[in-house]
Design a protein around this motif. Structure first.
Motif, PDB file in Angstrom:
ATOM      1  N   SER A   1     147.642   9.124  54.340  1.00 57.84           N
ATOM      2  CA  SER A   1     147.888   9.486  52.941  1.00 57.84           C
ATOM      3  C   SER A   1     149.372   9.460  52.602  1.00 57.84           C
ATOM      4  CB  SER A   1     147.286  10.858  52.614  1.00 57.84           C
ATOM      5  OG  SER A   1     147.977  11.871  53.309  1.00 57.84           O
ATOM      6  N   ASP A   2     150.219   9.363  53.598  1.00 58.06           N
ATOM      7  CA  ASP A   2     151.664   9.286  53.385  1.00 58.06           C
ATOM      8  C   ASP A   2     152.030   7.850  53.031  1.00 58.06           C
ATOM      9  OD1 ASP A   2     154.434   9.819  53.399  1.00 58.06           O
ATOM     10  OD2 ASP A   2     154.553   9.301  55.524  1.00 58.06           O
ATOM     11  N   THR A   3     152.111   7.568  51.745  1.00 57.10           N
ATOM     12  CA  THR A   3     152.380   6.194  51.303  1.00 57.10           C
ATOM     13  C   THR A   3     153.867   5.903  51.160  1.00 57.10           C
ATOM     14  OG1 THR A   3     152.157   6.897  49.000  1.00 57.10           O
ATOM     15  CG2 THR A   3     150.183   6.010  50.081  1.00 57.10           C
ATOM     16  N   ASP A   4     154.697   6.934  51.154  1.00 59.79           N
ATOM     17  CA  ASP A   4     156.126   6.728  50.937  1.00 59.79           C
ATOM     18  C   ASP A   4     156.971   6.879  52.199  1.00 59.79           C
ATOM     19  OD1 ASP A   4     155.643   6.366  48.190  1.00 59.79           O
ATOM     20  OD2 ASP A   4     155.695   8.540  47.865  1.00 59.79           O
ATOM     21  N   GLY A   5     156.337   7.082  53.337  1.00 55.26           N
ATOM     22  CA  GLY A   5     157.088   7.252  54.575  1.00 55.26           C
ATOM     23  C   GLY A   5     157.906   8.528  54.598  1.00 55.26           C
ATOM     24  N   GLU A   6     157.417   9.552  53.926  1.00 54.19           N
ATOM     25  CA  GLU A   6     158.152  10.807  53.829  1.00 54.19           C
ATOM     26  C   GLU A   6     157.415  11.957  54.499  1.00 54.19           C
ATOM     27  OE1 GLU A   6     158.770  11.359  49.664  1.00 54.19           O
ATOM     28  OE2 GLU A   6     160.127   9.651  49.520  1.00 54.19           O
ATOM     29  N   LEU A   7     156.570  11.666  55.454  1.00 56.03           N
ATOM     30  CA  LEU A   7     155.725  12.687  56.059  1.00 56.03           C
ATOM     31  C   LEU A   7     156.520  13.880  56.583  1.00 56.03           C
ATOM     32  CD1 LEU A   7     152.831  13.417  56.698  1.00 56.03           C
ATOM     33  CD2 LEU A   7     153.078  12.243  58.874  1.00 56.03           C
ATOM     34  N   SER A   8     157.629  13.626  57.239  1.00 58.62           N
ATOM     35  CA  SER A   8     158.374  14.742  57.819  1.00 58.62           C
ATOM     36  C   SER A   8     159.027  15.619  56.756  1.00 58.62           C
ATOM     37  CB  SER A   8     159.433  14.234  58.794  1.00 58.62           C
ATOM     38  OG  SER A   8     160.379  13.442  58.102  1.00 58.62           O
ATOM     39  N   GLY A   9     159.115  15.141  55.513  1.00 61.83           N
ATOM     40  CA  GLY A   9     159.726  15.935  54.465  1.00 61.83           C
ATOM     41  C   GLY A   9     158.739  16.611  53.529  1.00 61.83           C
ATOM     42  N   ILE A  10     157.440  16.488  53.808  1.00 62.96           N
ATOM     43  CA  ILE A  10     156.454  17.051  52.888  1.00 62.96           C
ATOM     44  C   ILE A  10     156.310  18.542  53.081  1.00 62.96           C
ATOM     45  CG2 ILE A  10     155.119  14.927  52.785  1.00 62.96           C
ATOM     46  CD1 ILE A  10     152.972  16.527  54.448  1.00 62.96           C
ATOM     47  N   ARG A  11     155.877  19.183  52.039  1.00 64.06           N
ATOM     48  CA  ARG A  11     155.475  20.582  52.120  1.00 64.06           C
ATOM     49  C   ARG A  11     153.955  20.559  52.217  1.00 64.06           C
ATOM     50  NH1 ARG A  11     158.527  24.678  51.004  1.00 64.06           N
ATOM     51  NH2 ARG A  11     156.908  25.779  49.865  1.00 64.06           N
ATOM     52  N   VAL A  12     153.427  21.062  53.294  1.00 67.65           N
ATOM     53  CA  VAL A  12     151.994  21.012  53.568  1.00 67.65           C
ATOM     54  C   VAL A  12     151.187  21.560  52.397  1.00 67.65           C
ATOM     55  CG1 VAL A  12     150.169  21.924  55.058  1.00 67.65           C
ATOM     56  CG2 VAL A  12     152.269  21.026  56.064  1.00 67.65           C
ATOM     57  N   VAL A  13     151.611  22.672  51.844  1.00 64.66           N
ATOM     58  CA  VAL A  13     150.859  23.308  50.762  1.00 64.66           C
ATOM     59  C   VAL A  13     150.713  22.370  49.567  1.00 64.66           C
ATOM     60  CG1 VAL A  13     150.855  25.255  49.146  1.00 64.66           C
ATOM     61  CG2 VAL A  13     151.506  25.607  51.530  1.00 64.66           C
ATOM     62  N   SER A  14     151.731  21.549  49.305  1.00 62.64           N
ATOM     63  CA  SER A  14     151.666  20.649  48.160  1.00 62.64           C
ATOM     64  C   SER A  14     150.678  19.501  48.374  1.00 62.64           C
ATOM     65  CB  SER A  14     153.057  20.082  47.850  1.00 62.64           C
ATOM     66  OG  SER A  14     153.480  19.209  48.882  1.00 62.64           O
ATOM     67  N   GLN A  15     150.265  19.263  49.600  1.00 62.51           N
ATOM     68  CA  GLN A  15     149.357  18.162  49.904  1.00 62.51           C
ATOM     69  C   GLN A  15     147.907  18.592  50.116  1.00 62.51           C
ATOM     70  OE1 GLN A  15     150.046  14.800  49.990  1.00 62.51           O
ATOM     71  NE2 GLN A  15     151.915  15.517  49.028  1.00 62.51           N
ATOM     72  N   LEU A  16     147.644  19.876  50.157  1.00 63.73           N
ATOM     73  CA  LEU A  16     146.301  20.362  50.492  1.00 63.73           C
ATOM     74  C   LEU A  16     145.223  19.813  49.560  1.00 63.73           C
ATOM     75  CD1 LEU A  16     147.028  24.049  51.514  1.00 63.73           C
ATOM     76  CD2 LEU A  16     146.603  22.094  53.015  1.00 63.73           C
ATOM     77  N   ASP A  17     145.474  19.793  48.256  1.00 58.38           N
ATOM     78  CA  ASP A  17     144.466  19.286  47.314  1.00 58.38           C
ATOM     79  C   ASP A  17     144.171  17.810  47.566  1.00 58.38           C
ATOM     80  OD1 ASP A  17     144.047  21.710  46.071  1.00 58.38           O
ATOM     81  OD2 ASP A  17     145.498  21.320  44.473  1.00 58.38           O
ATOM     82  N   ASN A  18     145.204  17.044  47.846  1.00 58.34           N
ATOM     83  CA  ASN A  18     145.015  15.623  48.143  1.00 58.34           C
ATOM     84  C   ASN A  18     144.164  15.448  49.401  1.00 58.34           C
ATOM     85  OD1 ASN A  18     145.410  12.760  48.018  1.00 58.34           O
ATOM     86  ND2 ASN A  18     147.118  12.967  49.442  1.00 58.34           N
ATOM     87  N   TRP A  19     144.491  16.198  50.451  1.00 57.90           N
ATOM     88  CA  TRP A  19     143.738  16.091  51.698  1.00 57.90           C
ATOM     89  C   TRP A  19     142.303  16.568  51.522  1.00 57.90           C
ATOM     90  CZ3 TRP A  19     148.203  18.707  54.785  1.00 57.90           C
ATOM     91  CH2 TRP A  19     149.275  17.807  54.900  1.00 57.90           C
ATOM     92  N   LEU A  20     142.111  17.595  50.694  1.00 51.47           N
ATOM     93  CA  LEU A  20     140.747  18.059  50.409  1.00 51.47           C
ATOM     94  C   LEU A  20     139.926  16.961  49.742  1.00 51.47           C
ATOM     95  CD1 LEU A  20     141.139  21.748  49.184  1.00 51.47           C
ATOM     96  CD2 LEU A  20     139.786  20.944  51.141  1.00 51.47           C
ATOM     97  N   SER A  21     140.508  16.282  48.780  1.00 48.07           N
ATOM     98  CA  SER A  21     139.757  15.221  48.092  1.00 48.07           C
ATOM     99  C   SER A  21     139.472  14.042  49.023  1.00 48.07           C
ATOM    100  CB  SER A  21     140.489  14.757  46.832  1.00 48.07           C
ATOM    101  OG  SER A  21     141.684  14.084  47.157  1.00 48.07           O
ATOM    102  N   LEU A  22     140.394  13.730  49.915  1.00 50.81           N
ATOM    103  CA  LEU A  22     140.188  12.622  50.849  1.00 50.81           C
ATOM    104  C   LEU A  22     139.127  12.933  51.903  1.00 50.81           C
ATOM    105  CD1 LEU A  22     143.892  11.512  51.365  1.00 50.81           C
ATOM    106  CD2 LEU A  22     142.098  10.219  50.176  1.00 50.81           C
ATOM    107  N   THR A  23     138.960  14.212  52.246  1.00 52.79           N
ATOM    108  CA  THR A  23     137.995  14.589  53.285  1.00 52.79           C
ATOM    109  C   THR A  23     136.678  15.098  52.706  1.00 52.79           C
ATOM    110  OG1 THR A  23     138.955  16.810  53.433  1.00 52.79           O
ATOM    111  CG2 THR A  23     139.798  15.149  54.977  1.00 52.79           C
ATOM    112  N   ALA A  24     136.557  15.098  51.389  1.00 55.35           N
ATOM    113  CA  ALA A  24     135.325  15.576  50.743  1.00 55.35           C
ATOM    114  C   ALA A  24     134.144  14.687  51.131  1.00 55.35           C
ATOM    115  CB  ALA A  24     135.498  15.587  49.227  1.00 55.35           C
ATOM    116  N   CYS A  25     132.952  15.281  51.142  1.00 48.87           N
ATOM    117  CA  CYS A  25     131.764  14.549  51.605  1.00 48.87           C
ATOM    118  C   CYS A  25     131.422  13.360  50.711  1.00 48.87           C
ATOM    119  CB  CYS A  25     130.571  15.486  51.752  1.00 48.87           C
ATOM    120  SG  CYS A  25     130.007  16.211  50.222  1.00 48.87           S
ATOM    121  N   ASP A  26     131.858  13.356  49.461  1.00 42.30           N
ATOM    122  CA  ASP A  26     131.537  12.222  48.584  1.00 42.30           C
ATOM    123  C   ASP A  26     132.613  11.134  48.607  1.00 42.30           C
ATOM    124  OD1 ASP A  26     133.454  13.727  47.280  1.00 42.30           O
ATOM    125  OD2 ASP A  26     132.496  13.590  45.311  1.00 42.30           O
ATOM    126  N   HIS A  27     133.664  11.326  49.383  1.00 44.99           N
ATOM    127  CA  HIS A  27     134.723  10.317  49.493  1.00 44.99           C
ATOM    128  C   HIS A  27     134.367   9.330  50.609  1.00 44.99           C
ATOM    129  CE1 HIS A  27     138.645   8.629  50.707  1.00 44.99           C
ATOM    130  NE2 HIS A  27     138.897   8.708  49.413  1.00 44.99           N
TER     131      HIS A  27
END
Length: 169
Positions: free
Chosen positions: A64-90
């Protein structure tokens, strides 16, 4: 003499020819996944189910890291994105294959090699799991380990485990 301390855009130590390609992006994604799963306390960390959840979640974080900025992310800011990617309908497996192909088109990297190995393990390994499609009340005891079971690809167990761990974070 190569310049030390320079990081390439892919998060590896790209200091010159013959230098070690350190898979920092993958290792960070795996660390995030491990911490989320340990915080959720859903499975023993030594179990195959935990590994499946960690690998599925690490793939989600890494890809999900499309900008190559993984080490600079704040985990909390990505939780909704990760939830949608791991949802059963995805369509997660199709998404993983497409993202892996995109990354591979950019050339080989140590990060991608570890991600590919994790995906291969998730696809090729089967774990014994409760058969959620079994007919309820089929004369089988209702205990956790007593019901019908089926061999399931590891990603099919790991993905919902990772999703639940994100919810519990």
């Amino acid at each position: 003499m190569p310049h030390r301390g320079h990081e390439s855009s892919d998060g590896t130590d790209g200091t010159g020819e013959g230098e070690l390609d350190v898979p920092m992006a993958w290792l960070y994604a795996e660390y995030i996944a491990d911490e989320l799963l340990r915080t959720g306390d859903l499975m023993p960390p030594t179990s195959f189910e935990f590994r499946a959840g960690r690998d599925a979640l690490a793939l989600t974080v890494f890809l999900s890291d499309t900008d190559g900025e993984l080490s600079g992310i704040r985990v909390v800011s990505q939780l909704d994105n990760w939830l949608s990617l791991t949802a059963c309908d995805h369509p997660w497996p199709q998404w993983v294959r497409a993202r892996m192909a995109e990354r591979a088109a950019s050339g080989p990297s140590a990060d991608l090699a570890l991600a590919q190995e994790a995906w291969r393990w998730l696809e090729e390994t089967e774990l014994l799991a409760p058969d959620l499609d079994a007919v309820p009340g089929g004369g089988v005891p209702a205990g956790e380990d007593d019901g019908p079971q089926v061999w399931t690809p590891a990603w099919q167990l790991g993905l919902p485990l990772g999703h639940l761990a994100i919810h519990l974070f």
